[in-house]
Design a protein around this motif. Structure first.
Motif, PDB file in Angstrom:
ATOM      1  N   SER A  30       0.833  -1.201   0.000  1.00  0.00           N
ATOM      2  CA  SER A  30       0.000   0.000   0.000  1.00  0.00           C
ATOM      3  C   SER A  30       0.870   1.255   0.000  1.00  0.00           C
ATOM      4  CB  SER A  30      -0.931  -0.015   1.217  1.00  0.00           C
ATOM      5  OG  SER A  30      -1.862   1.043   1.170  1.00  0.00           O
ATOM      6  N   THR A  35      -6.706  -1.460  -0.149  1.00  0.00           N
ATOM      7  CA  THR A  35      -7.655  -1.125   0.908  1.00  0.00           C
ATOM      8  C   THR A  35      -7.817  -2.300   1.862  1.00  0.00           C
ATOM      9  OG1 THR A  35      -9.604  -1.934  -0.269  1.00  0.00           O
ATOM     10  CG2 THR A  35      -8.908   0.354  -0.700  1.00  0.00           C
ATOM     11  N   ASP A  63     -10.669   6.207  18.275  1.00  0.00           N
ATOM     12  CA  ASP A  63     -10.545   6.311  16.813  1.00  0.00           C
ATOM     13  C   ASP A  63     -10.470   4.927  16.172  1.00  0.00           C
ATOM     14  OD1 ASP A  63     -10.581   9.054  17.001  1.00  0.00           O
ATOM     15  OD2 ASP A  63      -8.402   9.287  16.843  1.00  0.00           O
ATOM     16  N   LEU A  88     -13.474   3.135  13.758  1.00  0.00           N
ATOM     17  CA  LEU A  88     -13.209   2.634  12.413  1.00  0.00           C
ATOM     18  C   LEU A  88     -13.540   1.149  12.295  1.00  0.00           C
ATOM     19  CD1 LEU A  88     -12.137   2.932   9.555  1.00  0.00           C
ATOM     20  CD2 LEU A  88      -9.811   2.684  10.473  1.00  0.00           C
ATOM     21  N   CYS A  89     -13.116   0.373  13.268  1.00  0.00           N
ATOM     22  CA  CYS A  89     -13.304  -1.079  13.197  1.00  0.00           C
ATOM     23  C   CYS A  89     -14.765  -1.494  13.348  1.00  0.00           C
ATOM     24  CB  CYS A  89     -12.463  -1.761  14.271  1.00  0.00           C
ATOM     25  SG  CYS A  89     -10.688  -1.739  13.938  1.00  0.00           S
ATOM     26  N   ARG A 134     -16.718   1.662   6.124  1.00  0.00           N
ATOM     27  CA  ARG A 134     -15.587   2.597   6.238  1.00  0.00           C
ATOM     28  C   ARG A 134     -14.274   1.844   6.366  1.00  0.00           C
ATOM     29  NH1 ARG A 134     -13.342   6.498  10.233  1.00  0.00           N
ATOM     30  NH2 ARG A 134     -14.623   5.605  11.900  1.00  0.00           N
ATOM     31  N   LEU A 135     -14.285   0.757   7.148  1.00  0.00           N
ATOM     32  CA  LEU A 135     -13.063  -0.030   7.284  1.00  0.00           C
ATOM     33  C   LEU A 135     -12.641  -0.608   5.940  1.00  0.00           C
ATOM     34  CD1 LEU A 135     -10.891  -1.381   9.076  1.00  0.00           C
ATOM     35  CD2 LEU A 135     -12.448  -3.319   9.298  1.00  0.00           C
ATOM     36  N   GLU A 136     -13.582  -1.193   5.205  1.00  0.00           N
ATOM     37  CA  GLU A 136     -13.247  -1.811   3.921  1.00  0.00           C
ATOM     38  C   GLU A 136     -12.650  -0.805   2.950  1.00  0.00           C
ATOM     39  OE1 GLU A 136     -16.351  -4.092   2.157  1.00  0.00           O
ATOM     40  OE2 GLU A 136     -16.766  -5.257   3.972  1.00  0.00           O
ATOM     41  N   THR A 178     -10.857   1.893   3.738  1.00  0.00           N
ATOM     42  CA  THR A 178      -9.664   2.553   4.271  1.00  0.00           C
ATOM     43  C   THR A 178      -8.394   1.970   3.656  1.00  0.00           C
ATOM     44  OG1 THR A 178     -10.755   3.007   6.386  1.00  0.00           O
ATOM     45  CG2 THR A 178      -8.341   3.020   6.377  1.00  0.00           C
ATOM     46  N   ARG A 199      -3.024   3.528   5.958  1.00  0.00           N
ATOM     47  CA  ARG A 199      -3.668   4.475   6.868  1.00  0.00           C
ATOM     48  C   ARG A 199      -4.241   3.749   8.086  1.00  0.00           C
ATOM     49  NH1 ARG A 199      -0.989   8.772   5.909  1.00  0.00           N
ATOM     50  NH2 ARG A 199      -1.397   9.783   3.896  1.00  0.00           N
ATOM     51  N   PHE A 200      -4.748   2.566   7.874  1.00  0.00           N
ATOM     52  CA  PHE A 200      -5.224   1.766   9.012  1.00  0.00           C
ATOM     53  C   PHE A 200      -4.060   1.439   9.950  1.00  0.00           C
ATOM     54  CE2 PHE A 200      -6.044  -2.435  10.904  1.00  0.00           C
ATOM     55  CZ  PHE A 200      -7.204  -2.144  11.633  1.00  0.00           C
TER      56      PHE A 200
END
Length: 494
Positions: free
Chosen positions: A129, A141, A469, A473-474, A479-481, A483, A487-488
């Motif tokens: 990535s 992602t 945070d 996200l998790c 949104r997780l998929e 990201t 960045r994750f």
């Protein structure tokens, strides 16, 4: 002398390898349940790794082989500041995931922990990535990570359904290496020939013996063996991507192949199996079954065959805690796999020995009302002789129904029952628990507890705002998929 030369005709790749390659390259994941379970698995697996960073015996293994080495676009190890080449990063991530024996489990003819594969998957995905962004391309992602986890779980788990490596003395991490190799190669962009070559090298490697998981040789290698396997997968995938040829008959070659060399004997009496029985058996195709049915360790950092025993012991704790000196005997009724793997008598040499002892893992919650990773440490064991006193009073019995339903596809129970008998003739009721809290049958009950476990593990490493945070996200599938992987990972490093 009349000598007949053997025909040198290079075979096609073994069908078993082709099945894996076709699944990895062609199957499209559309199971909502599998993707949601993979998200929870990601949370749980990372949390286990963060918790392990509290233990110096684990952290001494982490970091670059040459101190101070920095790798451009290197893969990061969650909970640390290390930026490493993907091979060592996979080793480190796999090591912390597995250290406390607290990540997910798969139980069948072979046992294992499919989330061990995240070591290689996350390391290579983070590196790629970052590299893609540096080259002006779109990053990978987290959807690609979740899909890779599902497929790695499936490869490891489906092979394990009908093929016992432990009975020939091999450790289950051979399946981690094979599954990780397939998915790391896919993430790296392998074509079918490259993927087949990589898989063949995973099988041609000499495989780990189970020696370090069993008395009297149980030891801490079992806590980093999977990290070693998933790291090796990254290396083999890289070798194949550089154009290295494969070994097409790696499984089936007479005398020299995996089946004849490593899968021919039974562990029980060392008899040679008929040739037809040396091959892997498959009762179903690859899909998303394993991720959907995976077992989470939610309540206890304990070998999974003992999870229900620990839960039963916790239930009996209030009745027993003030009568420990009055105990005459403790009867544990269990299934055959638990007896074969974790039933131990005599001295226990180290934490790794204790967290694979059914009697120890039952005695601690029976006496103290809880079981944590700290309860396996030498100091705790030394300071509480009551544990071994209770172990000495335990009788282990097999229930044939428990053994049978352990393998039945519609049940896959992991049952244990405990009853305590006192010297005055009184006794507790028998408490039986057939499905642990991390079982698919108890998902509705288990997922909120899994999320609590993850938040608690995050708090051992990060400030409250960072924990919020990460949790936010998790908990958001979409949104997780979407990201980017790097960045994750940014959220998970020091």
């Amino acid at each position: 002398m009349d000598v007949t030369a053997q025909a040198n005709v290079r075979p096609d790749y073994d069908a078993e390898l082709q099945r894996i390659a076709d699944y990895v390259l062609d199957y499209r994941i559309d199971s909502v349940e599998a993707l949601e379970t993979a998200r929870h698995c990601l949370m749980d697996t990372l949390g286990c790794g963060l918790l392990a960073l509290r233990f110096p015996e684990c952290t001494k293994h982490l970091g670059p082989l040459v101190e101070g080495t920095m790798v451009p676009h290197g893969a990061r190890v969650p909970g640390t500041s290390f930026r490493l080449d993907p091979v060592k990063a996979a080793w480190d991530i796999g090591c912390i995931i597995r250290w406390l024996d607290y990540n997910d489990t798969w139980l069948a003819a072979e046992w294992g922990h499919p989330s061990d594969n995240l070591g290689g998957i996350l390391a290579i995905a983070d590196h790629l990535s970052q590299q893609r962004v540096a080259d002006g391309r779109s990053p990978l992602t987290m959807r690609s990570v979740l899909e890779a986890m599902i497929m790695a779980h499936e490869i490891q788990g489906v092979i394990a359904l009908e093929n016992s490596f432990n009975r020939v003395g091999l450790d289950h991490v051979v399946l981690v290496k094979v599954a990780s190799t397939a998915l790391v190669a896919k993430l790296m962009g392998a074509d079918r020939e490259q993927l087949l070559a990589a898989l063949s090298h995973a099988f041609v490697d000499g495989q780990s013996l189970r020696t370090y998981r069993h008395a009297p040789n149980a030891g801490s290698r079992k806590s980093w063996a999977a990290g070693d396997a998933t790291s090796r997968a990254v290396r083999l995938a890289d070798i194949a991507m550089r154009g290295e040829m494969g070994i097409p008959g790696v499984l089936s070659a007479p005398q020299w192949g995996f089946y004849d060399v490593l899968f021919a004997k039974t562990n029980k009496d060392q008899q040679i199996k008929p040739e037809a029985q040396r091959q892997f058996g498959f009762g179903q195709d690859y899909g998303t079954y394993v991720m959907e049915n995976v077992l989470f360790k939610i309540a206890f950092p304990a070998e999974f065959h003992a999870q229900t025993a620990c839960e039963a012991a916790m239930s009996l704790h209030p009745q027993v805690k003030n009568r420990l000196d009055e105990v005459d005997k403790i009867v544990i009724t269990t299934h055959e796999s638990a007896i074969r793997i974790i039933s131990k008598v005599g001295a226990l040499a180290n934490p790794a020995d204790r967290d694979h002892c059914l009697q120890y893992m039952t005695a601690v919650p029976l006496a103290f009302g809880s079981l944590t990773a700290e309860h396996y440490e030498d100091t705790f064991h030394r300071d509480h002789p009551i544990i071994d006193q209770l172990r000495d009073k335990m009788e282990i019995q097999e229930d044939e129904r428990y053994t049978r339903e352990y393998l039945e596809a519609d049940k896959r129970s992991i049952a244990n029952a405990i009853q305590v008998f006192f010297k005055d003739g009184s006794k507790t009721e028998q408490v039986a628990v057939e499905y642990p809290i991390g079982h698919r049958r108890r998902r509705e009950e288990g997922i909120p507890l899994l999320e609590e476990k993850f938040r608690a593990n995050l708090a051992t490493r990060f400030a409250p705002r960072r924990c919020d945070d990460i949790m936010s996200l998790c908990e958001d599938q979409a949104r997780l998929e979407a990201t980017p992987v790097h960045r994750f990972v940014d959220l998970l490093v020091i």
